[in-house]
Design an enzyme around this catalytic site. Structure first.
Site, PDB file in Angstrom:
ATOM      1  N   LYS A   1      43.349  26.409  35.802  1.00 14.22           N
ATOM      2  CA  LYS A   1      42.457  27.482  36.238  1.00 14.22           C
ATOM      3  C   LYS A   1      41.673  27.023  37.447  1.00 14.22           C
ATOM      4  CE  LYS A   1      40.418  31.469  35.859  1.00 14.22           C
ATOM      5  NZ  LYS A   1      40.843  31.734  37.271  1.00 14.22           N
TER       6      LYS A   1
ATOM      7  N   GLN B   1      37.397  20.736  39.700  1.00 15.01           N
ATOM      8  CA  GLN B   1      37.540  21.877  38.793  1.00 15.01           C
ATOM      9  C   GLN B   1      37.788  21.422  37.349  1.00 15.01           C
ATOM     10  OE1 GLN B   1      37.702  25.032  40.769  1.00 15.01           O
ATOM     11  NE2 GLN B   1      36.927  25.883  38.867  1.00 15.01           N
TER      12      GLN B   1
ATOM     13  N   LYS C   1      34.303  20.661  35.939  1.00 14.42           N
ATOM     14  CA  LYS C   1      33.522  21.898  35.914  1.00 14.42           C
ATOM     15  C   LYS C   1      33.988  22.783  34.758  1.00 14.42           C
ATOM     16  CE  LYS C   1      33.412  24.065  39.869  1.00 14.42           C
ATOM     17  NZ  LYS C   1      33.649  24.985  41.019  1.00 14.42           N
TER      18      LYS C   1
ATOM     19  N   LYS D   1      43.630  24.069  41.718  1.00 12.20           N
ATOM     20  CA  LYS D   1      43.153  24.743  42.928  1.00 12.20           C
ATOM     21  C   LYS D   1      44.368  24.995  43.810  1.00 12.20           C
ATOM     22  CE  LYS D   1      39.269  26.095  44.775  1.00 12.20           C
ATOM     23  NZ  LYS D   1      38.011  26.426  44.081  1.00 12.20           N
TER      24      LYS D   1
ATOM     25  N   GLY E   1      39.603  33.608  43.269  1.00 16.40           N
ATOM     26  CA  GLY E   1      39.192  33.512  44.667  1.00 16.40           C
ATOM     27  C   GLY E   1      38.442  32.234  44.988  1.00 16.40           C
ATOM     28  N   ASP E   2      38.244  32.005  46.252  1.00 21.50           N
ATOM     29  CA  ASP E   2      37.403  30.935  46.793  1.00 21.50           C
ATOM     30  C   ASP E   2      37.145  31.338  48.253  1.00 21.50           C
ATOM     31  OD1 ASP E   2      36.431  28.011  45.997  1.00 21.50           O
ATOM     32  OD2 ASP E   2      37.149  27.841  48.046  1.00 21.50           O
TER      33      ASP E   2
ATOM     34  N   THR F   1      29.074  33.472  40.460  1.00 20.89           N
ATOM     35  CA  THR F   1      28.831  32.115  40.965  1.00 20.89           C
ATOM     36  C   THR F   1      27.410  32.000  41.503  1.00 20.89           C
ATOM     37  OG1 THR F   1      31.163  32.034  41.560  1.00 20.89           O
ATOM     38  CG2 THR F   1      29.756  30.284  42.409  1.00 20.89           C
TER      39      THR F   1
ATOM     40  N   ASN G   1      30.454  35.250  49.445  1.00 21.83           N
ATOM     41  CA  ASN G   1      30.289  35.706  48.066  1.00 21.83           C
ATOM     42  C   ASN G   1      29.211  34.927  47.312  1.00 21.83           C
ATOM     43  OD1 ASN G   1      31.327  34.986  45.051  1.00 21.83           O
ATOM     44  ND2 ASN G   1      31.582  37.163  45.491  1.00 21.83           N
TER      45      ASN G   1
ATOM     46  N   SER H   1      35.212  33.984  34.973  1.00 17.52           N
ATOM     47  CA  SER H   1      36.661  34.182  35.011  1.00 17.52           C
ATOM     48  C   SER H   1      37.254  34.031  33.609  1.00 17.52           C
ATOM     49  CB  SER H   1      37.329  33.152  35.942  1.00 17.52           C
ATOM     50  OG  SER H   1      37.210  33.521  37.291  1.00 17.52           O
TER      51      SER H   1
HETATM   52  P1  NDP Z   1      33.334  33.110  51.312  1.00 20.43           P
HETATM   53  O1  NDP Z   1      34.593  33.058  52.060  1.00 20.43           O
HETATM   54  O2  NDP Z   1      32.928  34.380  50.660  1.00 20.43           O
HETATM   55  O3  NDP Z   1      32.112  32.644  52.232  1.00 20.43           O
HETATM   56  C1  NDP Z   1      32.112  31.387  52.823  1.00 20.43           C
HETATM   57  C2  NDP Z   1      30.834  31.218  53.627  1.00 20.43           C
HETATM   58  O4  NDP Z   1      30.719  29.848  54.023  1.00 20.43           O
HETATM   59  C3  NDP Z   1      30.833  32.025  54.905  1.00 20.43           C
HETATM   60  O5  NDP Z   1      29.524  32.342  55.250  1.00 20.43           O
HETATM   61  C4  NDP Z   1      31.449  31.038  55.899  1.00 20.43           C
HETATM   62  O6  NDP Z   1      31.092  31.304  57.252  1.00 20.43           O
HETATM   63  C5  NDP Z   1      30.867  29.732  55.439  1.00 20.43           C
HETATM   64  N1  NDP Z   1      31.814  28.647  55.732  1.00 20.43           N
HETATM   65  C6  NDP Z   1      33.048  28.494  55.232  1.00 20.43           C
HETATM   66  N2  NDP Z   1      33.652  27.421  55.745  1.00 20.43           N
HETATM   67  C7  NDP Z   1      32.779  26.897  56.594  1.00 20.43           C
HETATM   68  C8  NDP Z   1      32.817  25.761  57.440  1.00 20.43           C
HETATM   69  N3  NDP Z   1      33.900  24.964  57.508  1.00 20.43           N
HETATM   70  N4  NDP Z   1      31.713  25.505  58.178  1.00 20.43           N
HETATM   71  C9  NDP Z   1      30.616  26.314  58.122  1.00 20.43           C
HETATM   72  N5  NDP Z   1      30.533  27.413  57.341  1.00 20.43           N
HETATM   73  C10 NDP Z   1      31.592  27.683  56.589  1.00 20.43           C
HETATM   74  O7  NDP Z   1      33.444  31.932  50.222  1.00 20.43           O
HETATM   75  P2  NDP Z   1      32.635  31.730  48.865  1.00 20.43           P
HETATM   76  O8  NDP Z   1      31.251  32.228  49.023  1.00 20.43           O
HETATM   77  O9  NDP Z   1      33.467  32.243  47.759  1.00 20.43           O
HETATM   78  O10 NDP Z   1      32.636  30.135  48.743  1.00 20.43           O
HETATM   79  C11 NDP Z   1      31.581  29.329  49.244  1.00 20.43           C
HETATM   80  C12 NDP Z   1      31.583  27.975  48.537  1.00 20.43           C
HETATM   81  O11 NDP Z   1      31.406  28.192  47.131  1.00 20.43           O
HETATM   82  C13 NDP Z   1      32.870  27.164  48.653  1.00 20.43           C
HETATM   83  O12 NDP Z   1      32.534  25.793  48.659  1.00 20.43           O
HETATM   84  C14 NDP Z   1      33.618  27.493  47.376  1.00 20.43           C
HETATM   85  O13 NDP Z   1      34.534  26.486  47.028  1.00 20.43           O
HETATM   86  C15 NDP Z   1      32.450  27.545  46.407  1.00 20.43           C
HETATM   87  N6  NDP Z   1      32.671  28.282  45.155  1.00 20.43           N
HETATM   88  C16 NDP Z   1      33.118  29.575  45.151  1.00 20.43           C
HETATM   89  C17 NDP Z   1      33.282  30.239  43.963  1.00 20.43           C
HETATM   90  C18 NDP Z   1      33.683  31.669  43.897  1.00 20.43           C
HETATM   91  O14 NDP Z   1      33.713  32.216  42.800  1.00 20.43           O
HETATM   92  N7  NDP Z   1      33.971  32.333  44.999  1.00 20.43           N
HETATM   93  C19 NDP Z   1      33.045  29.569  42.660  1.00 20.43           C
HETATM   94  C20 NDP Z   1      32.501  28.234  42.783  1.00 20.43           C
HETATM   95  C21 NDP Z   1      32.349  27.634  43.996  1.00 20.43           C
HETATM   96  P3  NDP Z   1      32.152  32.053  58.221  1.00 20.43           P
HETATM   97  O15 NDP Z   1      32.160  33.478  57.758  1.00 20.43           O
HETATM   98  O16 NDP Z   1      31.578  31.853  59.568  1.00 20.43           O
HETATM   99  O17 NDP Z   1      33.453  31.355  58.018  1.00 20.43           O
HETATM  100  O1  2IT Z   2      35.404  26.722  42.704  1.00 21.68           O
HETATM  101  C1  2IT Z   2      35.493  27.565  41.790  1.00 21.68           C
HETATM  102  O2  2IT Z   2      35.066  27.341  40.647  1.00 21.68           O
HETATM  103  C2  2IT Z   2      36.094  28.864  42.092  1.00 21.68           C
HETATM  104  N1  2IT Z   2      36.446  29.101  43.246  1.00 21.68           N
HETATM  105  C3  2IT Z   2      36.304  29.886  41.003  1.00 21.68           C
HETATM  106  C4  2IT Z   2      37.506  29.552  40.185  1.00 21.68           C
HETATM  107  C5  2IT Z   2      37.920  30.603  39.182  1.00 21.68           C
HETATM  108  O3  2IT Z   2      39.007  30.412  38.632  1.00 21.68           O
HETATM  109  O4  2IT Z   2      37.208  31.584  38.954  1.00 21.68           O
END
Ligand code: NDP
Ligand code: 2IT
Length: 449
Positions: A93, A114, A117, A129, A168-169, A213, A244, A381
């Site tokens: 997952k 992961q 976590k 992943k 997603g991520d 998240t 997100n 999830s």
């Molecule tokens: P999104 O794609 O929705 O948003 C990512 C954000 O981070 C954007 O504002 C983006 O800016 C910025 N960003 C991404 N890459 C970079 C980079 N290399 N340098 C600077 N800014 C960056 O992703 P999420 O919000 O889903 O994910 C954000 C973090 O949270 C990640 O580390 C992800 O692994 C983690 N995460 C996500 C989960 C989920 O459920 N979605 C669960 C747990 C953890 P820009 O638009 O300019 O690219």
């Molecule tokens: O980093 C993370 O925990 C996620 N991107 C969510 C993973 C999931 O399966 O919901």
């Protein structure tokens, strides 16, 4: 990086040798091994069964070609990945990340994190992943759809409700999960809802998964603050990112009484001293897929956009790094501490460098590592999978209460484990050890597989 215990160093050397050049993966492994010193002393049975050595090697790694045709009729080619790291606790997952920086080392670090976590959530999910070096920025819906269909045309044979459940991520949200699910359904001729999470509410998704998240990160930090008799009430908060995780962290912090004064994207950050207007951020970033600089334009003189600089230069009580790995360095940490920051919660995965974590620990800042603080996403999830398995759907309120309870439990387990292993207040040690023990015990029970 500091030296490890002798046995653990041997395991780490093997990881370095087998995975050359994958620096983010090395970093994630080193941090966990560093926490495990008191565990290997207390539990020699883990070494006897080579549990840690096996944990550091993915069960399966899949790398494949993803060809697709862009709107101009040109053939484009990307690389797809799925690293199925550990399935001792349940089906693999973890999310899928679409970003041009993606390579095997990033997917492997995320898959490794992961495992721990998912274990911490207490739910029946293994760790994985995946993703691609595809860059969705500037691509039309049609291009994103054709890319997702091509990726799933290969991935579908490796996943399934009982095998591996992606979500997603970065770069993968509801739109992408929809295209991926549509193609999976077509390839398999099965409406197998439990194969993907983060689905839309009308086709098998769960309430609160989108928010989970960010909400979970805010809940976790709130629990940490409570241990010092504090809360978000009246605190200033800085959040990095505006995707997100960042958006829903801001939403919950605001509900809990905090004032979020800055957020960012890869172009820079905005400061709005009266408090970020979240509806405006949502409109710019999710509806229009625009840039955070547009926020300052829309707010006129009320907000300022600072191009190309780090958001950590803004003074705050609480920092929530919610963008990407290694975005908060030791220099940033020093600046935050100097400006009065008292708590940090990682919404992103591994956003703080090891030196940065040390600065926070030395300064007595409450520090919540991503594998604990952002576990609310994957936990919800797992709640989505539960609803899919029972062909049921729960209300927003019920689901959010489940999420809040899960985050409280994760917080308490991390804090208690840190105490038990001689590192009171150290949530990094608590998360790594508590996450490890549950997986390690399952691996022992399952034998050498
Ligand atoms: P999104 O794609 O929705 O948003 C990512 C954000 O981070 C954007 O504002 C983006 O800016 C910025 N960003 C991404 N890459 C970079 C980079 N290399 N340098 C600077 N800014 C960056 O992703 P999420 O919000 O889903 O994910 C954000 C973090 O949270 C990640 O580390 C992800 O692994 C983690 N995460 C996500 C989960 C989920 O459920 N979605 C669960 C747990 C953890 P820009 O638009 O300019 O690219
Ligand atoms: O980093 C993370 O925990 C996620 N991107 C969510 C993973 C999931 O399966 O919901």
């Amino acid at each position: 990086m500091p030296g490890l215990d002798e046995k653990l160093q041997l395991i780490y050397d093997t990881v370095l040798r087998r995975n050359p050049g994958e620096k983010e993966f090395h970093q994630a492994v080193h941090e966990v091994l560093d926490s495990l010193r008191p565990v290997v002393t207390k539990h020699p049975e883990y070494a006897d069964a080579a549990v840690i050595t096996r944990l550091c090697e993915p069960e399966r790694q899949i790398i494949f070609r993803v060809p697709w045709v862009d709107d101009a009729g040109q053939v484009q080619m990307n690389r797809g990945f799925r690293v199925q790291f550990n399935s001792a606790l349940g089906p693999f997952k973890g999310g899928m990340r679409f970003h041009p920086s993606v390579y095997l080392g990033i997917i492997k670090f995320l898959g490794f994190e992961q495992i721990f976590k998912n274990s911490l959530t207490g739910m029946p999910i293994g760790g994985a992943k995946g993703g691609s070096d595809f860059d969705p920025k500037g691509r039309s819906d049609g291009e994103v759809m054709r890319f997702c269909q091509s990726l799933m045309t290969e991935l579908y044979r490796n996943i399934g409700e009982y095998t591996d459940v992606p979500a997603g991520d970065i770069g993968v949200g509801g739109r992408e999960i929809g295209y991926l699910f549509g193609q999976y359904k077509r390839m398999t001729n099965r409406y197998e809802s439990g194969v993907l999470t983060g689905k839309g509410l009308t086709w098998g998704g769960s309430q609160v998964r989108r928010e989970a998240t960010g909400y979970g990160t805010a809940f976790f930090v709130n629990e940490m603050l409570k241990t010092r008799g504090e809360s978000f009430d009246g605190k200033t908060v800085v959040v990095s990112g505006s995707g997100n995780v960042a958006i829903y962290a801001i939403e919950k912090v605001q509900e809990l009484g905090g004032t979020v004064i800055a957020c960012s994207d890869s172009g820079g950050y905005v400061v709005d001293e009266k408090g970020i207007d979240l509806d405006l951020v949502k409109e710019i970033k999710t509806e229009r897929r625009g840039r955070i600089s547009e926020y300052a334009e829309a707010r006129g003189g009320a907000a300022e956009f600072i191009s190309g600089r780090t958001v950590w230069e803004v003074a705050c009580d609480v920092a929530l790094p919610s963008a990407t790995q290694n975005e908060l360095t030791a220099d940033d940490a020093v600046m935050l501490v100097k400006n009065g920051c008292r708590a940090v919660g990682e919404g992103a995965n591994m956003p703080t460098t090891p030196d940065g974590i040390k600065v926070f620990n030395d300064a007595g800042v409450l520090f919540a590592p991503g594998k604990a603080a952002n576990a609310g996403g994957v936990a919800t999830s797992a709640l989505e999978m539960q609803q899919n398995a029972s062909r049921d759907s729960w209300s927003f309120e019920y689901t959010e209460n489940r999420l809040a309870e899960i985050m409280r439990n994760i917080h308490d387990r991390c804090a208690e484990t840190a105490d038990e292993y001689g590192a009171p207040g150290n949530y990094v040690a608590g998360a790594n050890i508590a996450g490890f023990i549950r997986v390690a015990d399952a691996m022992l029970a399952l034998g050498v597989v």
